[in-house]
Enzyme design. Sequence first.
Site, PDB file in Angstrom:
ATOM      1  N   SER A  12       0.850  -1.181   0.000  1.00  0.00           N
ATOM      2  CA  SER A  12       0.000   0.000   0.000  1.00  0.00           C
ATOM      3  C   SER A  12       0.887   1.232   0.000  1.00  0.00           C
ATOM      4  CB  SER A  12      -0.913  -0.015   1.243  1.00  0.00           C
ATOM      5  OG  SER A  12      -0.135  -0.070   2.419  1.00  0.00           O
ATOM      6  N   GLY A  15       4.234   2.261  -2.386  1.00  0.00           N
ATOM      7  CA  GLY A  15       4.385   1.100  -3.262  1.00  0.00           C
ATOM      8  C   GLY A  15       3.233   0.948  -4.235  1.00  0.00           C
ATOM      9  N   TYR A 193      16.109   2.852  12.365  1.00  0.00           N
ATOM     10  CA  TYR A 193      15.565   3.229  11.058  1.00  0.00           C
ATOM     11  C   TYR A 193      16.523   4.187  10.348  1.00  0.00           C
ATOM     12  CZ  TYR A 193      12.276   4.860   7.507  1.00  0.00           C
ATOM     13  OH  TYR A 193      11.671   5.179   6.310  1.00  0.00           O
TER      14      TYR A 193
END
Length: 332
Positions: A12, A15, A193
Site C-alpha cells: 500500500s 508502493g 531506522y
Amino acid sequence: LAALCVTPSRCSGVGLALCHRLLEEDGRIHLCITCRNAQKSEETRALILTSHPAAQVSTVEVDLGSLASVLRVARELRCRFQHLDFVYLNAGIMPNPHVNFKALWHGLLTGRVLHMLTTAEGIMTQTDRLNGDGLQEVFATNLFGHFILVRQLESLLCSNEKPSRLIWTSSSNARESAFSLSDYQHAKGQESYSSSKYATDLTSVVLNRKFNNQGLYSSVVCPGLVMSNMTYRILPVFLWKLLMPIMWLIRFFAKTYTLTPSNGAEAHVWLFKQKPEHLDALVKYHSCTSGLGKSYVEPRKMDVDEEIAEKFYQKLLELEKQTLERYSDLLD
C-alpha cells in the site's frame, strides 16, 4: 520492460501508488510486485488491474526479513525473467516508534523545530529486536534482505547490452550520526531506522562504483513525509486527524511534506524516465510538493564518505558469506 517492485507486506502507500504511476507512464511494462502476504499481493494485483485492465501484473511472495524467503524468491525470479530493467527496493519497517516530546519542545525553543519535523532528527526512536536469522530486524528488512536479493539477481541485472536500474527508497532521516561501522546493524542504539537508511545510501554509492561498467545503475530517493501505514503507527490515528490541517500549512515551509502516496512516488517515477548514465551517484532524489500541491523532484548531495561506504560494503560481503553458509540448499 520488466519492473520489480519490492514493497511492504500490505503493498500500500507509496508502493501501490508507484505501481499505478509506472503503468500510466508505460502500459507495456511487465510489473512484478512482491509482498510478504500472498493474499494481500493478489488483492493489490486485482486493484491495479481494475485501473489498468490490459496491464501485465504478476506477484511473488517474499519476507525481506528472512534470508530463506529472499533466496527462494530470487530463485523464482531467475526462472521467470531473463532481464529486469527496474528494481524498486521500497520495503521497510519502523517497529515500535516513539516520539520524544521533550526533544520536540526543546527544538521549538531553540528554533530547530522545522528541521526536526522534516528529518525526525532527535525526536524519533525505535525499539529493535533480533530476527530468526540472528540479525537486527530493521537492518535485515530495510537493507540486508534487499542487498542479498540484488546479489542473487545479478545475472538478471548486469548486462552491457541493456542497462538495469536499482531504485532504493531512503529517507531524509538517513543520518551519519545514527550509523557506526562498528555497530552497523545498530544493536546498541535507538535510531535503527535512520541507521538502516544511511546504510542504504552507502550501499548505493558502492554499487555504482562496482557495477556501472556492467550496466547496473543504482539511485536513492526520499519520498518525503507520506501518510502511510508506517506513519500512522507513530501516533494514534485520531491525533493525526487533528494534526492534518497543521501539516498542510507546514507544507508551505517544508516541501518534503508530500503527504499523499502519489506525491511521495514522484522521485521514483522521475527516475524511471531518466538516462542512468547522466545521473549523479552521490545525489539523493527527493520527492517534494509545493504549498499549492505541485509535485517536483529536488536532487540533493548525500552526506556520505566514500571510504566508509567501501568499508561498509566489505562488511556486507563478509556477513553475506557467514549467513548464507547455512542455506546452501537454496543456492545454485
